[in-house]
Design a protein around this motif. Structure first.
Motif, PDB file in Angstrom:
ATOM      1  N   GLY A   1      10.424   6.968   4.524  1.00  0.00           N
ATOM      2  CA  GLY A   1      11.358   5.878   4.418  1.00  0.00           C
ATOM      3  C   GLY A   1      11.552   5.172   5.759  1.00  0.00           C
ATOM      4  N   GLU A   2      12.616   4.449   5.861  1.00  0.00           N
ATOM      5  CA  GLU A   2      12.918   3.805   7.144  1.00  0.00           C
ATOM      6  C   GLU A   2      14.080   4.566   7.790  1.00  0.00           C
TER       7      GLU A   2
ATOM      8  N   MET B   1      -4.767   6.388   4.026  1.00  0.00           N
ATOM      9  CA  MET B   1      -4.914   7.692   3.354  1.00  0.00           C
ATOM     10  C   MET B   1      -4.458   7.587   1.891  1.00  0.00           C
TER      11      MET B   1
ATOM     12  N   TYR C   1       0.822  -1.215   0.000  1.00  0.00           N
ATOM     13  CA  TYR C   1       0.000   0.000   0.000  1.00  0.00           C
ATOM     14  C   TYR C   1       0.854   1.263   0.000  1.00  0.00           C
TER      15      TYR C   1
ATOM     16  N   SER D   1       5.745   0.158  13.282  1.00  0.00           N
ATOM     17  CA  SER D   1       4.648  -0.180  12.376  1.00  0.00           C
ATOM     18  C   SER D   1       4.559  -1.686  12.212  1.00  0.00           C
TER      19      SER D   1
ATOM     20  N   THR E   1       9.434   6.983  14.236  1.00  0.00           N
ATOM     21  CA  THR E   1       8.516   5.998  13.661  1.00  0.00           C
ATOM     22  C   THR E   1       9.352   5.068  12.791  1.00  0.00           C
TER      23      THR E   1
END
Ligand code: SAM
Length: 338
Positions: free
Chosen positions: A77-78, A202, A36, A131, A107
């Protein structure tokens, strides 16, 4: 760092919203390929020479602190793919704002936390959101195109072991993908001592395939959880995007972020900086303010401060997803910084 007194004032927009939260994307690269979010082959990456250096990031954060920013959230990104992520945290967390040192949170998908949670805490990281959309290994593999669920679970353990608190677990609820796991995810988070947070999907995917019908609404999420748990509204939401509920009387809570069906734009206090130095006043903004250009052309701290004020002055009252003329931003979430 020197910002003139006339610019060293809170960043307030035309609607009176005071901006205190700066989200910084450390990189657009990611070690997952969530269906996604990113196509299998990735997206055209940002030019390496345009990625802000750590000195530049720190300079922006110092100016932001002089303008009333009190929290910096590192994302991507990470973010943990950035080789000097620990150094970024160390330097950011020594910046002093009006409430004391900046609160630095992150995050992350958690994959690198087993190696990095401890050094990150020593560097000054206080809180983390990990996540995790599914607890099933085959499903995780399908959804992220990587077989890395054990690493994420080890990352959550490492976050607790290193003393990060609170640990929040974020999941995007998706119809026919993980909407049969909402109760399991809450139970998992509760047993781990974390807060589960469900996010409405979203329109920010690279493929522009989002449809409202496929999105699981906050109302549906709550109805599903209420089949099993007793939920009681909890706490004053303030500027937080999440509505929080006590589970079975607490102390564990669950959060629901209804960005699409119950937008919280009126309380938004966030400004975003992309890894390539563009300031955005909204996830859905169609325009960006070129801070990279200011930084690389000898701009002063006043120039940086002035651009921050101008960027926020142009902020719209709402994200406009429901407006007939809504256009999805050109950049996907991974390049904006989720
Ligand atoms: N790599 C980090 C991670 O996984 O947390 C940080 C970046 S990622 C883009 C941040 C969060 O955005 C993740 O929780 C991800 O699930 C969420 N996200 C990505 N695309 C989204 C979308 N279209 N709607 C809502 N959340 C989304």
């Amino acid at each position: 760092m020197s910002v003139s007194p006339d610019l060293a004032r809170p960043i307030v927009d035309r609607y009176g919203r005071v901006h205190r939260d700066l989200r910084i994307s450390l990189t657009d690269k990611c070690n997952l390929r969530c269906t996604y979010c990113m196509p299998a082959e990735g997206v055209p990456w940002l030019h390496k020479e345009n990625i802000l250096t750590t000195d530049e990031l720190v300079r922006v954060a110092e100016v932001a602190a002089a303008l009333g920013i009190v929290e910096v959230r590192l994302t991507g990104g990470e973010p943990l793919l950035r080789p000097d992520a620990v150094d970024v945290v160390a330097r950011m967390s020594t910046i002093v704002g009006e409430d004391g040192p900046l609160e630095v949170s992150m995050t992350t998908n958690g994959i690198r936390l087993p190696q990095l949670a401890e050094p990150l805490v020593e560097a000054g990281l206080t809180r983390v959101n990990v996540s995790l959309d599914t607890l099933r290994r085959d499903r995780f593999h399908d959804l992220t195109r990587r077989d890395k669920l054990p690493e994420v679970l080890a990352g959550i353990d490492a976050a607790f072991a290193a003393g990060l608190a609170p640990v929040k677990i974020n999941a995007v609820a998706m119809r026919g993908v993980n909407d049969d796991e909402l109760v399991d995810l809450v139970t998992f988070a509760r047993d781990a001592g974390a807060e589960m947070r469900f996010i409405e999907q979203m329109p920010l995917d690279a493929g522009h395939t989002w449809t409202r019908a496929a999105m699981v609404t906050g109302e549906e999420i709550l109805a599903e959880l209420e089949r099993v748990f007793d939920l009681t509204e909890f706490g004053d939401r303030g500027t937080s995007p999440a509505e929080r509920f006590l589970i079975d009387g607490g102390p564990t809570t669950v959060g629901v972020i209804r960005s699409v069906t119950l937008p919280f734009c009126g309380a938004c206090d966030r400004v975003r900086l992309t890894a390539d130095g563009q300031l955005r006043n909204c996830l859905f903004a169609r325009e960006e303010s070129d801070l990279l250009g200011v930084l690389r052309s000898g701009g002063t701290d006043d120039d940086i401060a002035a651009l921050m004020h101008t960027c926020i002055a142009g902020k719209l009252p709402g994200h406009g997803i429901d407006d007939p003329g809504f256009l999805q931003p050109d950049r996907p979430m991974s390049a904006i910084g989720g």
